[in-house]
Each structure stands twice: as structure tokens, then as C-alpha cells.
Write a protein that holds these residues in place. Structure first.
Motif, PDB file in Angstrom:
ATOM      1  N   TYR A  34     -11.700  -6.795   0.203  1.00  0.00           N
ATOM      2  CA  TYR A  34     -11.190  -6.104  -0.973  1.00  0.00           C
ATOM      3  C   TYR A  34      -9.991  -6.865  -1.561  1.00  0.00           C
ATOM      4  N   ASP A  83      -5.384 -11.457   7.924  1.00  0.00           N
ATOM      5  CA  ASP A  83      -4.581 -11.841   6.757  1.00  0.00           C
ATOM      6  C   ASP A  83      -3.596 -12.905   7.230  1.00  0.00           C
ATOM      7  N   SER A 134      -6.611 -17.272   7.578  1.00  0.00           N
ATOM      8  CA  SER A 134      -7.128 -17.307   6.213  1.00  0.00           C
ATOM      9  C   SER A 134      -8.630 -17.054   6.250  1.00  0.00           C
ATOM     10  N   ILE A 135      -9.166 -16.623   5.122  1.00  0.00           N
ATOM     11  CA  ILE A 135     -10.621 -16.461   5.002  1.00  0.00           C
ATOM     12  C   ILE A 135     -11.325 -17.814   5.158  1.00  0.00           C
ATOM     13  N   ARG A 185       1.757 -13.653   1.013  1.00  0.00           N
ATOM     14  CA  ARG A 185       2.207 -12.568   0.112  1.00  0.00           C
ATOM     15  C   ARG A 185       3.539 -12.031   0.619  1.00  0.00           C
ATOM     16  N   GLY A 225      -7.988  -9.873   4.387  1.00  0.00           N
ATOM     17  CA  GLY A 225      -6.923  -9.704   3.388  1.00  0.00           C
ATOM     18  C   GLY A 225      -6.358  -8.298   3.438  1.00  0.00           C
ATOM     19  N   HIS A 251       0.816  -1.213   0.000  1.00  0.00           N
ATOM     20  CA  HIS A 251       0.000   0.000   0.000  1.00  0.00           C
ATOM     21  C   HIS A 251       0.852   1.267   0.000  1.00  0.00           C
TER      22      HIS A 251
HETATM   23  C1  LIG Z   1      -4.519  -7.929  -3.796  1.00  0.00           C
HETATM   24  S1  LIG Z   1      -4.182  -8.007  -2.076  1.00  0.00           S
HETATM   25  C2  LIG Z   1      -5.459  -6.939  -1.447  1.00  0.00           C
HETATM   26  C3  LIG Z   1      -4.987  -6.164  -0.251  1.00  0.00           C
HETATM   27  C4  LIG Z   1      -6.017  -5.155   0.302  1.00  0.00           C
HETATM   28  N1  LIG Z   1      -7.211  -5.796   0.781  1.00  0.00           N
HETATM   29  C5  LIG Z   1      -6.377  -4.148  -0.767  1.00  0.00           C
HETATM   30  O1  LIG Z   1      -7.491  -4.185  -1.276  1.00  0.00           O
HETATM   31  O2  LIG Z   1      -5.546  -3.320  -1.084  1.00  0.00           O
HETATM   32  C6  LIG Z   1      -4.742  -9.626  -1.622  1.00  0.00           C
HETATM   33  C7  LIG Z   1      -4.642  -9.913  -0.124  1.00  0.00           C
HETATM   34  O3  LIG Z   1      -5.395 -11.104   0.120  1.00  0.00           O
HETATM   35  C8  LIG Z   1      -4.673 -11.887   1.041  1.00  0.00           C
HETATM   36  N2  LIG Z   1      -5.105 -13.258   0.915  1.00  0.00           N
HETATM   37  C9  LIG Z   1      -4.790 -14.172  -0.045  1.00  0.00           C
HETATM   38  N3  LIG Z   1      -5.353 -15.355   0.223  1.00  0.00           N
HETATM   39  C10 LIG Z   1      -6.039 -15.195   1.381  1.00  0.00           C
HETATM   40  C11 LIG Z   1      -6.819 -16.050   2.193  1.00  0.00           C
HETATM   41  N4  LIG Z   1      -6.989 -17.328   1.861  1.00  0.00           N
HETATM   42  N5  LIG Z   1      -7.373 -15.555   3.309  1.00  0.00           N
HETATM   43  C12 LIG Z   1      -7.183 -14.265   3.658  1.00  0.00           C
HETATM   44  N6  LIG Z   1      -6.464 -13.394   2.936  1.00  0.00           N
HETATM   45  C13 LIG Z   1      -5.893 -13.858   1.816  1.00  0.00           C
HETATM   46  C14 LIG Z   1      -3.212 -11.663   0.682  1.00  0.00           C
HETATM   47  O4  LIG Z   1      -2.352 -12.043   1.736  1.00  0.00           O
HETATM   48  C15 LIG Z   1      -3.221 -10.189   0.382  1.00  0.00           C
HETATM   49  O5  LIG Z   1      -2.989  -9.426   1.525  1.00  0.00           O
END
Ligand SMILES: C[S@@+](CC[C@H](N)C(=O)[O-])C[C@H]1O[C@@H](n2cnc3c(N)ncnc32)[C@H](O)[C@@H]1O
Length: 232
Positions: free
Chosen positions: A120, A76, A105-106, A81, A54, A15
Motif C-alpha cells: 500500500y 520498511d 527495501s522492496i 521517511r 512499506g 498513521h
Molecule cells: C506513503 S507511505 C505508505 C505507508 C503505508 N503502507 C500506508 O499505506 O499507509 C510509503 C512507505 O513506503 C516506504 N518505502 C519507500 N520506498 C521503499 C522501498 N524501496 N522499499 C520499501 N518501502 C519503501 C516508505 O518508507 C513509507 O513507509
């Protein structure tokens, strides 16, 4: 927060965050300029509990706190990542924040609900978007906001992408359609409030709860049962 804080230039940022003192974090996503396209200003956060799924460096978590949220939980898994927790911990310290981070994780939903759930930039990266979206809805008492790779068409489509075909990024797994997300919302007792298509392939949607949390499918229908899935 734990550990020794790294300096702003030692951190691998995602970010781009204005720090309020003239400095800006050297990230890749100019997210403060993207607030409108995330429909974030349309959310009433004052006095609300907020879950930011996330969160990465936590831009929306810290902004939610600054916009008057009573409690913010940032979720997260830094193993998913780059950058680890460095950016989040830097901002947490910088903003003297009370945001709570949970490493999850989600697919490991919290057993509690929040007034507002932000999801997001996540759904198109995960291998089971139906369970992921269901978990996001089920963790919301009232409002859920999503931003995603998404096309605005009337058919409920979940399109598996050719690897690397969108933005040359093989972690972009799926293209959703607005009707697909609306249908998942309906399954979880939500209806669409607003959708904003930012580009032909990207957009954000806000939903609100209109019925109690009743997942429509029993747990055995899922590879990973979502929160509160019935067992019958
Ligand atoms: C494209 S980034 C988005 C970051 C932020 N939410 C934004 O919109 O700027 C994707 C995020 O999703 C997270 N992510 C990926 N797989 C995930 C999961 N299974 N559960 C939770 N978060 C996850 C990654 O670690 C990363 O921080």
C-alpha cells in the motif's frame, strides 16, 4: 523491540491510529477511516501469513494481527521517511504485538512467500515500479493487494510525473494505470479480483495467484533482478 520508547506526543507519526483506550495517534494519514478504499476489509486474513511492504508506523501490520493473521512481517526502511522506528515501536509495545519487523527495501525481497502481501502506498514512490511490483507478487503465495496513485484506463501506462505535479509532493514519481498493474500481475501468474478507484488518481486492487511463480523475464533484463528471476 529495542531502545527506549518515546511518548505518543514525542513521535513524528504518519498513521492516525486508534489505540483502543480513547487515545488516537496524532498522525497525518487517517488510515483506519481509509480501510475500505484500500480494499483491506475484503481480504481474508484469519490464519494467514501476511507481509506488509512499506509499513511505516505499521497500521496494517498490527490490524492484520488483530484480524487473526497467524504471522505478520512488516517490511520498511526507516531511513526512507521521517519518524524512524518510533511509531512502530510504540504501537508494537502498546498492542503487545508479535509482528516481526524487517528493515529492508522492496528491492531486497525476502526469500520466502506469504499468503497475503500488502503493498500500500509504495509503487508510485519508487524509481523502478516494475521490479518493485514483481517482487511484491513473487513474495505472495496467493493474494497481493496494492494501493497506489493509479488511473483506471485500458492502456498499460506507466507515467513519469512532472516533479511536484501531484499533491505538490516530488516523491510522487509515477502514475500507474490499472491495465499496467494487471499486466505486471499477469507476468507473475496473478489475475485481478477487485479494483476500487477511490479518486480519479488513486485506487486499490486485489490480485490472486492463478499460475505458479514464473517471472517472465530473465535476471539480466532488470537493473535489480527480482526474486526468482531466471538466470538464462
Ligand atoms: C506513503 S507511505 C505508505 C505507508 C503505508 N503502507 C500506508 O499505506 O499507509 C510509503 C512507505 O513506503 C516506504 N518505502 C519507500 N520506498 C521503499 C522501498 N524501496 N522499499 C520499501 N518501502 C519503501 C516508505 O518508507 C513509507 O513507509
Amino acid at each position: 523491540m529495542k531502545g527506549t520508547l518515546k511518548g505518543i506526543d514525542e513521535i513524528q507519526w504518519w498513521h492516525i491510529v486508534p489505540l483502543g483506550d480513547g487515545r488516537v495517534t496524532p498522525g497525518r494519514s487517517d488510515v483506519s477511516r481509509l480501510e475500505d478504499v484500500f480494499l483491506y476489509p475484503a481480504l481474508n486474513l484469519a490464519g494467514k501469513s501476511v507481509l506488509d511492504i512499506g509499513c511505516w508506523d505499521g497500521y496494517f501490520s498490527f490490524r492484520s494481527e488483530q484480524r487473526g493473521a497467524s504471522r505478520v512481517v512488516a517490511m520498511d526502511d526507516p531511513d526512507l521517511r521521517w519518524g524512524g522506528m518510533d511509531g512502530f515501536e510504540f504501537l508494537h509495545d502498546h498492542f503487545k504485538s508479535k509482528v516481526e519487523f524487517v528493515k529492508r527495501s522492496i528491492y531486497q525481497p525476502l526469500q520466502e512467500q506469504f499468503d497475503v502481501v500488502l503493498c500500500y502506498g509504495v509503487l508510485y514512490h519508487v524509481n523502478d515500479p516494475l521490479t518493485a511490483a514483481t517482487n511484491a507478487f513473487q513474495m505472495s503465495k496467493d493474494v497481493a493487494a496494492f494501493e497506489s496513485l493509479i488511473i483506471d484506463v485500458p492502456d498499460p501506462i506507466l507515467l513519469l510525473l512532472e516533479p511536484g505535479s501531484v499533491n505538490n509532493d516530488p516523491t510522487n514519481l509515477y502514475m500507474l494505470s490499472t491495465a499496467w498493474l494487471d499486466t505486471v500481475a499477469k507476468l507473475n501468474g496473478f489475475e485481478r479480483v477487485q479494483h476500487l478507484q477511490q479518486t480519479p488518481q488513486r485506487g486499490a486492487t486485489i490480485y490472486r495467484r492463478v499460475a505458479p511463480a514464473v517471472p517472465q523475464y530473465p535476471a539480466f533484463c532488470y537493473s535489480l533482478p527480482p526474486l526468482n528471476a531466471p538466470k538464462h
